[in-house]
Design an enzyme around this catalytic site. Structure first.
Site, short mmCIF file in Angstrom:
data_model
loop_
_atom_site.label_atom_id
_atom_site.label_comp_id
_atom_site.label_asym_id
_atom_site.label_seq_id
_atom_site.Cartn_x
_atom_site.Cartn_y
_atom_site.Cartn_z
CG HIS A 88 -2.11 0.89 1.39
ND1 HIS A 88 -2.46 1.61 0.36
CD2 HIS A 88 -2.95 1.08 2.35
CE1 HIS A 88 -3.43 2.30 0.49
NE2 HIS A 88 -3.93 2.05 1.82
CG HIS A 131 -4.21 0.52 -8.39
ND1 HIS A 131 -5.41 0.68 -7.96
CD2 HIS A 131 -3.67 1.53 -7.48
CE1 HIS A 131 -5.68 1.26 -6.88
NE2 HIS A 131 -4.33 1.77 -6.61
CG ASP A 156 2.81 4.51 -3.72
OD1 ASP A 156 2.70 5.52 -3.19
OD2 ASP A 156 2.24 3.39 -3.51
N1 CMC Z 1 5.10 -6.73 -10.42
C1 CMC Z 1 5.07 -7.67 -11.14
N2 CMC Z 1 3.91 -8.42 -11.10
C2 CMC Z 1 2.90 -8.22 -10.37
C3 CMC Z 1 3.00 -6.62 -9.71
C4 CMC Z 1 4.00 -6.04 -9.93
N3 CMC Z 1 4.20 -4.84 -9.35
N4 CMC Z 1 1.57 -6.43 -9.33
C5 CMC Z 1 1.02 -7.42 -9.86
N5 CMC Z 1 1.68 -8.33 -10.46
C6 CMC Z 1 0.96 -9.63 -11.08
C7 CMC Z 1 0.59 -10.53 -9.70
O1 CMC Z 1 1.85 -11.43 -9.71
C8 CMC Z 1 -0.58 -11.41 -10.72
O2 CMC Z 1 0.18 -12.22 -11.74
P1 CMC Z 1 -0.37 -13.84 -11.86
O3 CMC Z 1 -1.85 -13.48 -12.60
O4 CMC Z 1 0.64 -14.43 -12.88
O5 CMC Z 1 -0.52 -14.47 -10.72
C9 CMC Z 1 -1.14 -10.44 -11.49
O6 CMC Z 1 -0.32 -9.31 -11.76
C10 CMC Z 1 -2.38 -9.86 -10.77
O7 CMC Z 1 -1.91 -9.24 -9.43
P2 CMC Z 1 -2.53 -9.36 -8.05
O8 CMC Z 1 -1.43 -9.54 -6.98
O9 CMC Z 1 -3.48 -10.63 -8.13
O10 CMC Z 1 -3.07 -7.95 -8.11
P3 CMC Z 1 -4.06 -7.37 -6.53
O11 CMC Z 1 -4.87 -6.44 -7.37
O12 CMC Z 1 -4.15 -8.35 -5.73
O13 CMC Z 1 -2.68 -6.35 -6.28
C11 CMC Z 1 -1.27 -4.40 -5.75
C12 CMC Z 1 -2.49 -4.87 -6.40
C13 CMC Z 1 -1.08 -3.04 -5.96
C14 CMC Z 1 -1.04 -4.86 -4.30
C15 CMC Z 1 -0.01 -5.34 -6.81
O14 CMC Z 1 -0.05 -4.83 -8.21
C16 CMC Z 1 1.47 -4.90 -5.87
O15 CMC Z 1 1.85 -5.62 -5.25
N6 CMC Z 1 2.10 -3.81 -6.57
C17 CMC Z 1 3.35 -3.60 -6.08
C18 CMC Z 1 3.35 -2.79 -4.85
C19 CMC Z 1 2.58 -1.28 -4.93
O16 CMC Z 1 3.16 -0.70 -6.30
N7 CMC Z 1 1.52 -1.13 -4.39
C20 CMC Z 1 1.08 0.41 -4.34
C21 CMC Z 1 -0.42 0.44 -4.91
S1 CMC Z 1 -0.79 1.98 -5.25
C22 CMC Z 1 -0.92 2.91 -3.88
C23 CMC Z 1 -1.59 2.49 -2.58
O17 CMC Z 1 -2.56 1.83 -3.04
O18 CMC Z 1 -1.01 2.71 -1.83
#
Ligand code: CMC
Length: 437
Positions: A268, A307, A363
């Site tokens: 987050h 996201h 971010d």
């Molecule tokens: N790098 C590489 N792969 C990714 C990333 C990433 N940053 N984000 C998602 N994926 C992949 C994930 O592994 C999954 O792949 P697969 O379908 O093969 O298993 C697919 O994309 C879908 O991801 P998810 O984890 O199911 O998506 P989510 O909606 O649960 O998670 C998230 C969203 C923001 C937690 C995630 O994208 C992430 O961890 N990003 C990195 C951390 C980050 O930048 N967070 C800040 C978010 S914006 C500001 C805020 O909310 O504070």
């Protein structure tokens, strides 16, 4: 037809049901009418991580993640970032309308007159080790404010809420600045009421022995824009915590502290700090392709990418990139920018990221600006928490005024043991069968 009904046939009984639809949503409680017998509990919905569940009706923030649209109270984020001050946007989020000139004047006056911390508060902060993470200090300090304002517990009294909202918005920059100076061993600087919200924050961060601190106007405006961009983002993880804790009628100080704790995680608000660590680890532009391959092979995530809601370029990231250009004209460029731009270029062309619709989020570039302004990465999430306090409070107010809301209490699907008899200690240890899932 906007509403209509959803027809459901239960294959267990062949009974059919018409569930009312409201803005494309069924009420989960209506599923309880789908039963196999009169004493059956009825059907529940199962939605770990709220992937497809609306937990409230809200008029604060609108996001269309597929189109990359973000609006506060109907106003596009791009227009607010260009034309408003942060406190003007804070008023909008909390009151639903942009302020008139006189409303804005009294709003600024009220916030400005609640920026000071009780003198004993310094002693509380002195208890932290020098190397304490500022976000841990921030969370604890906001919670500690609850002990100074016991009347804040009267959360159903609108006048009390108004006062605590002034206090929280007024004091979070002061707490943030104190956590910053604590880490450096510098004396705390008191707020200066002649200065605007952001300029005063900069004064409390960076004033040394000069009689009056004067912020660089370009940098102050950049920070103000960053605050606007971070002020609210509808039902994200920390806002959900604010609403969940607030639903027990806990006071706003402990509720904001809980929300800030949720914000601190690297998935987050903690992502901005994690991005800088990642850029450090990559080290130079030529090592970007190898790093991207490393991520694709399942070793970690590209921090600042992806996201839950945006499946398109995050509109805030675009404004942040523009803001970075303004900041770098004053501070000189941050060498990490080249690595970040290369990372974005490669990721946006790569099949892995394209297929999963992973774009830079808020971010990704914010940390590069914060670093150019002179902050250590450990401060970045605190800088996110200051403006987000406004969003948390707007959502909290909405929650408390919503007659449909009650204490948040999800259901579960129990997958543990059936009832079994107690085993005396001398007879334990024989391999027990795990519960069937
Ligand atoms: N790098 C590489 N792969 C990714 C990333 C990433 N940053 N984000 C998602 N994926 C992949 C994930 O592994 C999954 O792949 P697969 O379908 O093969 O298993 C697919 O994309 C879908 O991801 P998810 O984890 O199911 O998506 P989510 O909606 O649960 O998670 C998230 C969203 C923001 C937690 C995630 O994208 C992430 O961890 N990003 C990195 C951390 C980050 O930048 N967070 C800040 C978010 S914006 C500001 C805020 O909310 O504070």
């Amino acid at each position: 037809m906007e509403n209509g009904t959803l027809k459901v046939v239960d294959s267990r009984t062949n009974a059919s049901y018409e569930l009312p639809l409201f803005k494309g949503t069924i009420r989960a409680a209506d599923l309880r009418t789908v039963k196999t017998s009169a004493d059956d509990f009825g059907v529940m919905s199962y939605d770990p991580a709220f992937m497809n569940t609306a937990s409230c009706q809200s008029a604060v923030t609108f996001i269309d993640g597929d189109k990359g649209i973000l609006r506060y109270r109907g106003y596009p984020i791009e227009q607010l970032a260009e034309k408003c001050s942060f406190l003007e946007v804070a008023y909008l989020l909390l009151h639903g309308e942009l302020p008139t000139e006189s409303e804005l004047k009294s709003w600024i006056d009220a916030i400005t007159h609640h920026t000071m911390l009780h003198e004993y508060f310094k002693k509380f902060l002195e208890g932290f080790r020098l190397a304490s993470h500022p976000m841990g200090m921030f969370v604890s300090a906001v919670a500690a404010l609850s002990t100074y304002y016991p009347e804040a517990k009267n959360v159903l009294d609108p006048e009390v809420r108004k006062l605590e909202i002034y206090r929280l918005i007024g004091k979070v920059p002061t707490i943030a600045a104190y956590t910053y100076r604590h880490g450096l061993g510098f004396p705390y600087v008191y707020p200066d009421n002649d200065l605007g919200y952001t300029e005063n924050f900069m004064n409390m961060l960076w004033k040394m022995v000069e009689p009056k601190y004067r912020a660089n106007p370009v940098l102050a405006r950049a920070l103000d824009i960053l605050f606007i961009l971070h002020a609210d983002h509808e039902q994200n993880c920390s806002t959900n915590v604010m609403r969940s804790v607030g639903s027990s009628l806990a006071d706003p100080f402990v509720s904001v502290a809980a929300a800030a704790a949720a914000l601190s995680g690297p998935l987050h608000g903690g992502a901005n700090e994690a991005v800088l660590k990642m850029l450090d680890e990559i080290g130079s532009k030529d090592r970007v392709p190898a790093y991207v391959e490393h991520v694709k092979a399942g070793h970690g995530k590209l921090m600042g990418f992806g996201h839950r809601v945006y499946k398109h370029y995050d509109p805030r990231a675009r404004i942040i990139k523009w803001t970075a250009d303004q900041v770098f004209k004053v501070t000189g460029s941050n060498p990490k920018l080249d690595i970040a731009l290369e990372l974005e270029r490669i990721a946006l062309e790569d099949e892995y990221f394209v297929k999963r619709k992973l774009y830079p989020n808020v971010d990704f570039y914010s940390g590069i600006i914060y670093q150019a302004l002179g902050f250590q990465p450990a401060m970045f999430t605190v800088l996110f928490a200051i403006p987000r306090t406004v969003g948390w409070l707007a959502q909290w107010q909405e929650l408390l005024q919503d007659s449909e809301q009650k204490i948040a209490r999800p259901r579960q699907i129990y997958v543990g043991h059936e009832a079994r008899d107690f085993v005396p200690i001398e007879k334990r240890g024989a391999a027990a069968a795990p519960p069937a899932r």
